[in-house]
Motif scaffolding. Structure first.
Motif, PDB file in Angstrom:
ATOM      1  N   PRO A   8      -5.853   0.601   2.763  1.00  0.00           N
ATOM      2  CA  PRO A   8      -5.543   2.031   2.917  1.00  0.00           C
ATOM      3  C   PRO A   8      -4.965   2.371   4.286  1.00  0.00           C
ATOM      4  O   PRO A   8      -4.045   3.176   4.398  1.00  0.00           O
ATOM      5  CB  PRO A   8      -6.904   2.699   2.704  1.00  0.00           C
ATOM      6  CG  PRO A   8      -7.666   1.735   1.854  1.00  0.00           C
ATOM      7  CD  PRO A   8      -7.215   0.365   2.301  1.00  0.00           C
ATOM      8  N   ALA A   9      -5.473   1.749   5.344  1.00  0.00           N
ATOM      9  CA  ALA A   9      -4.997   2.054   6.691  1.00  0.00           C
ATOM     10  C   ALA A   9      -3.538   1.666   6.879  1.00  0.00           C
ATOM     11  O   ALA A   9      -2.832   2.230   7.713  1.00  0.00           O
ATOM     12  CB  ALA A   9      -5.859   1.333   7.731  1.00  0.00           C
ATOM     13  N   ARG A  10      -3.068   0.691   6.082  1.00  0.00           N
ATOM     14  CA  ARG A  10      -1.684   0.246   6.215  1.00  0.00           C
ATOM     15  C   ARG A  10      -0.742   1.027   5.316  1.00  0.00           C
ATOM     16  O   ARG A  10       0.472   0.904   5.423  1.00  0.00           O
ATOM     17  CB  ARG A  10      -1.556  -1.243   5.868  1.00  0.00           C
ATOM     18  CG  ARG A  10      -2.240  -2.176   6.827  1.00  0.00           C
ATOM     19  CD  ARG A  10      -1.942  -3.620   6.462  1.00  0.00           C
ATOM     20  NE  ARG A  10      -0.519  -3.883   6.554  1.00  0.00           N
ATOM     21  CZ  ARG A  10       0.204  -4.458   5.589  1.00  0.00           C
ATOM     22  NH1 ARG A  10      -0.358  -4.802   4.453  1.00  0.00           N
ATOM     23  NH2 ARG A  10       1.488  -4.681   5.742  1.00  0.00           N
ATOM     24  N   THR A  11      -1.257   1.842   4.417  1.00  0.00           N
ATOM     25  CA  THR A  11      -0.392   2.522   3.453  1.00  0.00           C
ATOM     26  C   THR A  11      -0.342   4.029   3.665  1.00  0.00           C
ATOM     27  O   THR A  11       0.087   4.767   2.801  1.00  0.00           O
ATOM     28  CB  THR A  11      -0.856   2.228   2.011  1.00  0.00           C
ATOM     29  OG1 THR A  11      -2.224   2.599   1.877  1.00  0.00           O
ATOM     30  CG2 THR A  11      -0.709   0.762   1.682  1.00  0.00           C
ATOM     31  N   ARG A  12      -0.771   4.485   4.823  1.00  0.00           N
ATOM     32  CA  ARG A  12      -0.611   5.891   5.161  1.00  0.00           C
ATOM     33  C   ARG A  12       0.710   6.065   5.913  1.00  0.00           C
ATOM     34  O   ARG A  12       1.034   5.298   6.798  1.00  0.00           O
ATOM     35  CB  ARG A  12      -1.759   6.381   6.050  1.00  0.00           C
ATOM     36  CG  ARG A  12      -3.121   6.312   5.406  1.00  0.00           C
ATOM     37  CD  ARG A  12      -4.132   7.067   6.260  1.00  0.00           C
ATOM     38  NE  ARG A  12      -5.462   6.878   5.742  1.00  0.00           N
ATOM     39  CZ  ARG A  12      -6.337   5.993   6.255  1.00  0.00           C
ATOM     40  NH1 ARG A  12      -5.998   5.249   7.266  1.00  0.00           N
ATOM     41  NH2 ARG A  12      -7.538   5.874   5.731  1.00  0.00           N
ATOM     42  N   HIS A  13       1.449   7.117   5.555  1.00  0.00           N
ATOM     43  CA  HIS A  13       2.698   7.379   6.270  1.00  0.00           C
ATOM     44  C   HIS A  13       2.367   7.801   7.693  1.00  0.00           C
ATOM     45  O   HIS A  13       1.561   8.695   7.933  1.00  0.00           O
ATOM     46  CB  HIS A  13       3.505   8.471   5.570  1.00  0.00           C
ATOM     47  CG  HIS A  13       4.813   8.736   6.254  1.00  0.00           C
ATOM     48  ND1 HIS A  13       5.871   7.870   6.169  1.00  0.00           N
ATOM     49  CD2 HIS A  13       5.208   9.745   7.054  1.00  0.00           C
ATOM     50  CE1 HIS A  13       6.890   8.349   6.874  1.00  0.00           C
ATOM     51  NE2 HIS A  13       6.506   9.479   7.423  1.00  0.00           N
ATOM     52  N   ARG A  36       3.903   4.115   3.681  1.00  0.00           N
ATOM     53  CA  ARG A  36       3.117   3.766   2.493  1.00  0.00           C
ATOM     54  C   ARG A  36       3.999   3.193   1.396  1.00  0.00           C
ATOM     55  O   ARG A  36       3.656   2.204   0.756  1.00  0.00           O
ATOM     56  CB  ARG A  36       2.386   5.010   1.986  1.00  0.00           C
ATOM     57  CG  ARG A  36       1.475   4.743   0.790  1.00  0.00           C
ATOM     58  CD  ARG A  36       0.880   6.042   0.261  1.00  0.00           C
ATOM     59  NE  ARG A  36      -0.128   5.781  -0.745  1.00  0.00           N
ATOM     60  CZ  ARG A  36      -1.416   5.658  -0.511  1.00  0.00           C
ATOM     61  NH1 ARG A  36      -1.854   5.751   0.729  1.00  0.00           N
ATOM     62  NH2 ARG A  36      -2.273   5.429  -1.479  1.00  0.00           N
ATOM     63  N   GLY A  37       5.163   3.823   1.184  1.00  0.00           N
ATOM     64  CA  GLY A  37       6.052   3.351   0.125  1.00  0.00           C
ATOM     65  C   GLY A  37       6.522   1.933   0.350  1.00  0.00           C
ATOM     66  O   GLY A  37       6.538   1.114  -0.572  1.00  0.00           O
ATOM     67  N   ALA A  38       6.897   1.621   1.600  1.00  0.00           N
ATOM     68  CA  ALA A  38       7.390   0.275   1.902  1.00  0.00           C
ATOM     69  C   ALA A  38       6.313  -0.769   1.681  1.00  0.00           C
ATOM     70  O   ALA A  38       6.573  -1.852   1.143  1.00  0.00           O
ATOM     71  CB  ALA A  38       7.895   0.220   3.346  1.00  0.00           C
ATOM     72  N   VAL A  39       5.083  -0.451   2.079  1.00  0.00           N
ATOM     73  CA  VAL A  39       3.987  -1.399   1.899  1.00  0.00           C
ATOM     74  C   VAL A  39       3.681  -1.590   0.417  1.00  0.00           C
ATOM     75  O   VAL A  39       3.443  -2.706  -0.050  1.00  0.00           O
ATOM     76  CB  VAL A  39       2.722  -0.928   2.664  1.00  0.00           C
ATOM     77  CG1 VAL A  39       1.545  -1.837   2.368  1.00  0.00           C
ATOM     78  CG2 VAL A  39       3.000  -0.903   4.162  1.00  0.00           C
ATOM     79  N   CYS A  40       3.716  -0.508  -0.351  1.00  0.00           N
ATOM     80  CA  CYS A  40       3.445  -0.620  -1.781  1.00  0.00           C
ATOM     81  C   CYS A  40       4.514  -1.441  -2.486  1.00  0.00           C
ATOM     82  O   CYS A  40       4.208  -2.223  -3.385  1.00  0.00           O
ATOM     83  CB  CYS A  40       3.336   0.769  -2.407  1.00  0.00           C
ATOM     84  SG  CYS A  40       1.821   1.651  -1.972  1.00  0.00           S
ATOM     85  N   VAL A  41       5.769  -1.265  -2.096  1.00  0.00           N
ATOM     86  CA  VAL A  41       6.837  -2.066  -2.694  1.00  0.00           C
ATOM     87  C   VAL A  41       6.614  -3.541  -2.395  1.00  0.00           C
ATOM     88  O   VAL A  41       6.759  -4.406  -3.266  1.00  0.00           O
ATOM     89  CB  VAL A  41       8.218  -1.597  -2.179  1.00  0.00           C
ATOM     90  CG1 VAL A  41       9.305  -2.592  -2.580  1.00  0.00           C
ATOM     91  CG2 VAL A  41       8.553  -0.224  -2.736  1.00  0.00           C
ATOM     92  N   HIS A 100       3.510  -6.865  -6.783  1.00  0.00           N
ATOM     93  CA  HIS A 100       2.847  -7.847  -7.645  1.00  0.00           C
ATOM     94  C   HIS A 100       1.340  -7.634  -7.642  1.00  0.00           C
ATOM     95  O   HIS A 100       0.694  -7.584  -8.709  1.00  0.00           O
ATOM     96  CB  HIS A 100       3.192  -9.256  -7.148  1.00  0.00           C
ATOM     97  CG  HIS A 100       2.511 -10.360  -7.885  1.00  0.00           C
ATOM     98  ND1 HIS A 100       2.813 -10.683  -9.183  1.00  0.00           N
ATOM     99  CD2 HIS A 100       1.538 -11.232  -7.494  1.00  0.00           C
ATOM    100  CE1 HIS A 100       2.077 -11.703  -9.572  1.00  0.00           C
ATOM    101  NE2 HIS A 100       1.283 -12.045  -8.572  1.00  0.00           N
ATOM    102  N   GLU A 101       0.767  -7.480  -6.457  1.00  0.00           N
ATOM    103  CA  GLU A 101      -0.676  -7.314  -6.341  1.00  0.00           C
ATOM    104  C   GLU A 101      -1.143  -5.993  -6.958  1.00  0.00           C
ATOM    105  O   GLU A 101      -2.200  -5.924  -7.591  1.00  0.00           O
ATOM    106  CB  GLU A 101      -1.093  -7.397  -4.867  1.00  0.00           C
ATOM    107  CG  GLU A 101      -0.964  -8.777  -4.248  1.00  0.00           C
ATOM    108  CD  GLU A 101       0.475  -9.162  -3.896  1.00  0.00           C
ATOM    109  OE1 GLU A 101       1.375  -8.289  -3.999  1.00  0.00           O
ATOM    110  OE2 GLU A 101       0.702 -10.325  -3.524  1.00  0.00           O
ATOM    111  N   LEU A 102      -0.353  -4.944  -6.784  1.00  0.00           N
ATOM    112  CA  LEU A 102      -0.728  -3.650  -7.349  1.00  0.00           C
ATOM    113  C   LEU A 102      -0.690  -3.671  -8.878  1.00  0.00           C
ATOM    114  O   LEU A 102      -1.569  -3.110  -9.541  1.00  0.00           O
ATOM    115  CB  LEU A 102       0.203  -2.562  -6.807  1.00  0.00           C
ATOM    116  CG  LEU A 102      -0.064  -2.161  -5.350  1.00  0.00           C
ATOM    117  CD1 LEU A 102       1.112  -1.363  -4.795  1.00  0.00           C
ATOM    118  CD2 LEU A 102      -1.355  -1.357  -5.243  1.00  0.00           C
TER     119      LEU A 102
END
Length: 364
Positions: free
Chosen positions: A285-290, A298-303, A307-309
């Protein structure tokens, strides 16, 4: 802001998702038809097969439908086309031919879990739990699923054995506890490097025979002690182990059970052992906050973690699990007086985390 002159967004991402469904079933049909195996039988010629030859080899009545399927697989980079002929790509040769050592052919069929889980995903998210029928379907599917994971997990386990030896954490007669032993790929791969070791293998009663058979086939059955039951509650014949394996089990558990399972693994490893965690971790969560000040978007990390998501969503669709993050692992390890000491990726998309006690013996 005036958006009337702006170029409207295109629908490509929506089509990509819709076509993802079609792509999966194209691959599944090709596997059911034995298409990749048929091309593998003619791979020595290097020429491949034309549509008519391919249709004949898989028992199709006409070559036109086979052409559509094969060209679709070419578009998906799973086949190559040279003139009018089709042949395997390196990916298909290594992962989609059923006899290949690293074959994922069975995993394609079973990794999505029970088919009935997906139409009900919205209700599962709304209520917080899958329907009992979906859970029952997963229980029935589980033996086939764990068999399908075997080739990939055997490669990971072999690489982990090499790494443990390099670090001096792999004694000549190790005691290993495999919590959720599944196909037996981990216990057979680890025992292959240490035939005088002992593995305590824990899993469901309907899964343990698969691991037992795997050990028997390589002549290592006597070194394996099987324990049926819940890996949180099962009584084990050892109080400590040199290595405790948690391979793809934490993400299928609700957070509290996952935390307790890691704590049990740390306790079993004691001061001198190591806990090996293999899982598809969601973004922290700490890495996916804008962060407007320049932090990761957050978007870049989620992309990057797509695969994991998607695999976490697969867990949510048919289990009580939501996936697990590295932050979870660190926090749970710290609560058990241990720490995540290293991570590596011996096989693409297979991340290994090593956890050790914080006692002086372990950290030295």
């Amino acid at each position: 802001m005036n958006t009337t002159s702006a170029t409207p967004a295109g629908p490509a991402p929506v089509w990509d998702v819709i076509n993802g469904f079609t792509s999966y079933w194209a691959l599944s049909a090709a596997l059911d038809l034995g298409l990749f195996d048929a091309l593998a039988e003619h791979a020595d010629s290097g020429k491949g097969l034309d549509a008519k030859q391919l249709a004949a080899s898989i028992g199709a009545a006409e070559d036109a439908p086979v052409t559509v399927l094969a060209e679709t697989l070419v578009a998906l980079d799973l086949l190559a086309a040279v003139g009018s002929r089709f042949r395997l790509t390196p990916v298909a040769e290594h992962y989609l031919v059923s006899s290949a050592p690293a074959s994922m052919a069975a995993l394609v069929r079973y990794s999505p879990g029970p088919p009935g889980a997906w139409p009900g995903l919205a209700e599962t998210i709304r209520t917080g739990a899958p329907e009992p029928a979906v859970t029952a379907d997963l229980t029935a599917l589980y033996p086939a699923l764990v068999r399908a994971t075997g080739p990939t997990q055997a490669r990971v386990a072999s690489a982990v054995a090499v790494e443990l030896e390099r670090r001096g954490w792999w004694p000549m007669q190790p005691t290993v506890v495999d919590l959720g032993c599944g196909s037996g790929a981990w216990l057979t791969a680890l025992l292959h490097t240490r035939p005088s070791g002992t593995v305590i293998a824990v899993d469901r009663p309907n899964v343990l025979p698969i691991a037992e058979q795997a050990a028997k086939e390589v002549g290592l059955r006597e070194q394996v002690i099987t324990v049926a039951g819940d890996y949180l509650e099962a009584d084990l014949p050892v109080a400590a182990a040199d290595v405790v394996v948690l391979a793809h089990v934490l993400r299928a558990e609700p957070p509290e059970r996952a935390r307790r399972l890691l704590a049990r693994a740390v306790e079993l490893a004691g001061a001198d052992g190591v806990v090996v965690v293999v899982d598809y971790t969601r973004p922290d969560p700490a890495r996916t906050r804008h962060d407007d000040s320049g932090g990761e978007d957050r978007g870049a990390v989620c992309v990057a973690a797509r695969h994991e998501l998607l695999l976490s969503l697969t867990m949510l669709a048919s289990t009580a699990g939501l996936g697990v993050t590295v932050a979870d692992l660190r926090a749970w390890a710290e609560a058990a007086d241990a720490e995540l000491v290293d991570s590596f990726e011996p096989v693409p998309r297979q991340h290994v985390r090593l956890i050790r006690s914080r006692t002086p013996e372990a950290t030295s």
